[in-house]
Structures are given as structure tokens and as C-alpha cells.
Design a protein around this motif. Structure first.
Motif, PDB file in Angstrom:
ATOM      1  N   GLY A  27       0.798  -1.232   0.000  1.00 56.81           N
ATOM      2  CA  GLY A  27       0.000   0.000   0.000  1.00 56.81           C
ATOM      3  C   GLY A  27       0.827   1.277   0.000  1.00 56.81           C
ATOM      4  O   GLY A  27       0.575   2.198  -0.791  1.00 56.81           O
ATOM      5  N   LYS A  28       1.827   1.331   0.877  1.00 58.83           N
ATOM      6  CA  LYS A  28       2.676   2.535   0.942  1.00 58.83           C
ATOM      7  C   LYS A  28       3.433   2.731  -0.372  1.00 58.83           C
ATOM      8  O   LYS A  28       3.573   3.848  -0.865  1.00 58.83           O
ATOM      9  CB  LYS A  28       3.681   2.430   2.090  1.00 58.83           C
ATOM     10  N   GLY A  29       3.917   1.621  -0.914  1.00 60.85           N
ATOM     11  CA  GLY A  29       4.651   1.693  -2.181  1.00 60.85           C
ATOM     12  C   GLY A  29       3.757   2.152  -3.318  1.00 60.85           C
ATOM     13  O   GLY A  29       4.138   2.993  -4.139  1.00 60.85           O
TER      14      GLY A  29
ATOM     15  N   ASP B  89      11.332   4.101   3.735  1.00 60.59           N
ATOM     16  CA  ASP B  89      11.203   3.569   2.372  1.00 60.59           C
ATOM     17  C   ASP B  89      11.134   4.767   1.431  1.00 60.59           C
ATOM     18  O   ASP B  89      10.230   5.594   1.534  1.00 60.59           O
ATOM     19  CB  ASP B  89       9.943   2.711   2.230  1.00 60.59           C
ATOM     20  N   LEU B  90      12.115   4.849   0.532  1.00 55.40           N
ATOM     21  CA  LEU B  90      12.343   6.096  -0.204  1.00 55.40           C
ATOM     22  C   LEU B  90      12.068   5.940  -1.688  1.00 55.40           C
ATOM     23  O   LEU B  90      12.553   4.997  -2.321  1.00 55.40           O
ATOM     24  CB  LEU B  90      13.819   6.498  -0.012  1.00 55.40           C
ATOM     25  N   THR B  91      11.276   6.855  -2.237  1.00 55.86           N
ATOM     26  CA  THR B  91      11.116   6.983  -3.682  1.00 55.86           C
ATOM     27  C   THR B  91      11.671   8.343  -4.057  1.00 55.86           C
ATOM     28  O   THR B  91      11.264   9.354  -3.483  1.00 55.86           O
ATOM     29  CB  THR B  91       9.630   6.887  -4.080  1.00 55.86           C
TER      30      THR B  91
ATOM     31  N   SER C 265      10.188   0.849  -9.066  1.00 54.30           N
ATOM     32  CA  SER C 265       8.835   1.092  -8.553  1.00 54.30           C
ATOM     33  C   SER C 265       8.766   0.858  -7.052  1.00 54.30           C
ATOM     34  O   SER C 265       9.259  -0.148  -6.550  1.00 54.30           O
ATOM     35  CB  SER C 265       7.858   0.148  -9.279  1.00 54.30           C
ATOM     36  N   ALA C 266       8.132   1.784  -6.344  1.00 52.02           N
ATOM     37  CA  ALA C 266       7.996   1.634  -4.881  1.00 52.02           C
ATOM     38  C   ALA C 266       7.118   0.434  -4.541  1.00 52.02           C
ATOM     39  O   ALA C 266       7.396  -0.298  -3.586  1.00 52.02           O
ATOM     40  CB  ALA C 266       7.397   2.913  -4.285  1.00 52.02           C
ATOM     41  N   GLU C 267       6.074   0.232  -5.313  1.00 46.49           N
ATOM     42  CA  GLU C 267       5.183  -0.913  -5.077  1.00 46.49           C
ATOM     43  C   GLU C 267       5.963  -2.228  -5.193  1.00 46.49           C
ATOM     44  O   GLU C 267       5.844  -3.116  -4.348  1.00 46.49           O
ATOM     45  CB  GLU C 267       4.046  -0.882  -6.098  1.00 46.49           C
TER      46      GLU C 267
END
Length: 308
Positions: free
Chosen positions: A151-153, A178-180, A256-258
Motif C-alpha cells: 500500500g505505501k509503495g 522507504d524512499l522513492t 517502482s515503490a510498489e
């Protein structure tokens, strides 16, 4: 370049959103749009609200299909594909298993064999049926899906897409580490993410530059329990139903963060050998894994990435 940021508690995490290439008024606008987008996704996916689409699906499990929004349908579809790719190590249907464990209590109890078997019988991504017209059916009563591992990603990817469409060339979405990130910092240097020492989360083990990608870490140093001298993480193996031992942290770097979010969970469950083998097959995906003995495993191409 001017650096603008906002910090807010969203989706159960401390989010920090940063833009560096906008004038002050535009930056404020972008930041508030980013927060609004995360709040919108949280309302869709949270298990803590009766009106969310996740809660509606869980309520109707074993009874009737539920029509969901196109983006939720597409997210579930991607999650199922990732479950197949990881041979079930990543599975959004493991809510019934997670409900058996409370990692926040001082006294920890493992569930008995019967209770575990009951939960396992309603766990499995193959029981998530995607029907026409955006309808999703959970085939067993008692099934519970949840998007905690993606979800956060997903939210970070949506904010990045929103900002890039509006011309933001340098930005960061930081969800509790968690970094984008894309573009550069205000001083022109690349953004960096610190990999925490699992034995001392306040100490940074090493820094990774992030130029256009997402870094996610799954670790056992925040939520865990110890049983007979073995530390177990809060990650549950969806196949055995047991918490995962012997892995202190897994960090995934990908576009991709997800994907980074989901793979950090999957590789933790899969372990060093199978996990790194999988990562090495995936383009532009890198992994750093620390086991219970502080041995550091790296995927094949991470050094190239780390020096970039």
C-alpha cells in the motif's frame, strides 16, 4: 534550488514529502496534492475502515463478488502476478494468518496446530477470483486480504506520477525510511538512503544513492519476538503460516515503490538463496540482505547501482 517539505502521519507511517525545484507557492500546492493522494489511497485500501474496498471484499468473502474501482482491480491483479512469480512468498490473502500473531505484546504465543491449519485453509492467492466488470471474489469465508506490504509503495508511485505530470523534476516520498526519489537534492547531489544496522537502528550501515528509483526495507528490528533463542520477524510465511526466522533485514532497490515494497517482503520469506536468485532475474532490481549472523548478501548488480 529551494527545498520544500511536509511531514505527516499517513497509512500508519511517518511520511515526508519533498520537492526542490518549485517556487514556494507551487511547492506548497504540490505537497498538499501529494498528501491528498495518499489519503485517498488510504481510504480505498485500509483495513481499519468499514467503508474501504478492502473491508467490503473481506466482509463478502465466501458469499459474493464485490465490484471495485479500476485501480484496486489492477492492483490486485499485479499482486496475484507477483504471488505467482514468488511462488506464494508474497500473498495479500494472508490476513487470517497475520491475525494469529501479536508482535506488540510482551508475552508472545504461537498459535496451536488446529488454529494455524484453519487460517492456512483460507489463505492463498489462488482463491482470489478476478471476474469481469471489475468484480473480485474471495472464494472462502474467513478470507482476509490486506495491502500492508504494498500500500505505501503504491501510494508513493501514485504521488510520483502525479508530481511528474505537473513538472516536478526533483522529488522524494519517504515513508518511514522507504524512499522513492528522482532528480537531485537542492545542492545538486543525488538523494541518499541509509541502510540501518539491524542491531542498532540508529546507526547507518551504509548509504545508497537513489537517482531514479525506490528503496524499501523489511526488517525484524522493529516488530519481532524471540522464542527459544531465535528471533522471528513480523513477516509471515504464507505457505507455512509461521513467522520468518534468521533474516534481520532485506532492502530492495527497483524502479517502482510498489515492487520494492512487495519484494522486500517476498525475499524475506524466500531467504537468501532463492530470494537473490529471483532478484537476479529481474531487470533493474537490486537486493541487500542481512541474516541472523550479520552476513551481508548482495544481488549481482548492486555494486554498480551503489556507485552510480
Amino acid at each position: 534550488m529551494h527545498r520544500s517539505s511536509i511531514q505527516q502521519r499517513l497509512m500508519g507511517s511517518d511520511f515526508e514529502l519533498i520537492v526542490t525545484d518549485q517556487d514556494e507557492a507551487a511547492a506548497r500546492q504540490r505537497l498538499s496534492e501529494g498528501v491528498a493522494e495518499i489519503q485517498r489511497i488510504e481510504k480505498l485500501l485500509t483495513v481499519f475502515s468499514d467503508t474501504s474496498q478492502t473491508s467490503q471484499l473481506n466482509r463478502q468473502a465466501g458469499m459474493a463478488p464485490v465490484q471495485v474501482d479500476a485501480e484496486v482491480y489492477a492492483l490486485i491483479e499485479r499482486c496475484i502476478r507477483l504471488s505467482a512469480l514468488t511462488q506464494g512468498a508474497f500473498d495479500i490473502s494472508s490476513g487470517a494468518l497475520k491475525a494469529l500473531y501479536n508482535f506488540k505484546q510482551a508475552t508472545f504465543q504461537l498459535p496451536d496446530a488446529y488454529t494455524l491449519q484453519q487460517a492456512l485453509s483460507v489463505t492463498g492467492y489462488r482463491y482470489i477470483e478476478l471476474q469481469q466488470d471489475r468484480k473480485v471474489y474471495l472464494q472462502h469465508k474467513g478470507m482476509q486480504i490486506g495491502f500492508g506490504a504494498v500500500g505505501k509503495g503504491y501510494a508513493a508511485d501514485r504521488v510520483k506520477a502525479l508530481w511528474m505530470a505537473k513538472g516536478v523534476q526533483n522529488g522524494v516520498i519517504n515513508a518511514s525510511g522507504d524512499l522513492t526519489a528522482w532528480g537531485v537534492q537542492a545542492d545538486g547531489n543525488p538523494w541518499k538512503v541509509g541502510i540501518a544496522d539491524p542491531d542498532d537502528p540508529n546507526r547507518v550501515l551504509l548509504w545508497l544513492p537513489v537517482q531514479n528509483g525506490s528503496v524499501a526495507t523489511s526488517g525484524n528490528y522493529e516488530q519481532y519476538f524471540e522464542h527459544k533463542g531465535i528471533r522471528y520477524s513480523h513477516n509471515i510465511d504464507p505457505i507455512s503460516g509461521q513467522p520468518v526466522p534468521f533474516i534481520k533485514s532485506v532492502t530492495i532497490i527497483s524502479p517502482s515503490a510498489e515492487l520494492s515494497d512487495a519484494l522486500a517482503t517476498a525475499v524475506t520469506v524466500m531467504g537468501p538463496e532463492a530470494g537473490l536468485y529471483l532478484v537476479d532475474q529481474l531487470p533493474q532490481v537490486h537486493c541487500l540482505l542481512i541474516d541472523a549472523h550479520n552476513k551481508v548478501y548482495q544481488s549481482r548488480n548492486i555494486n554498480i547501482h551503489a556507485k552510480a
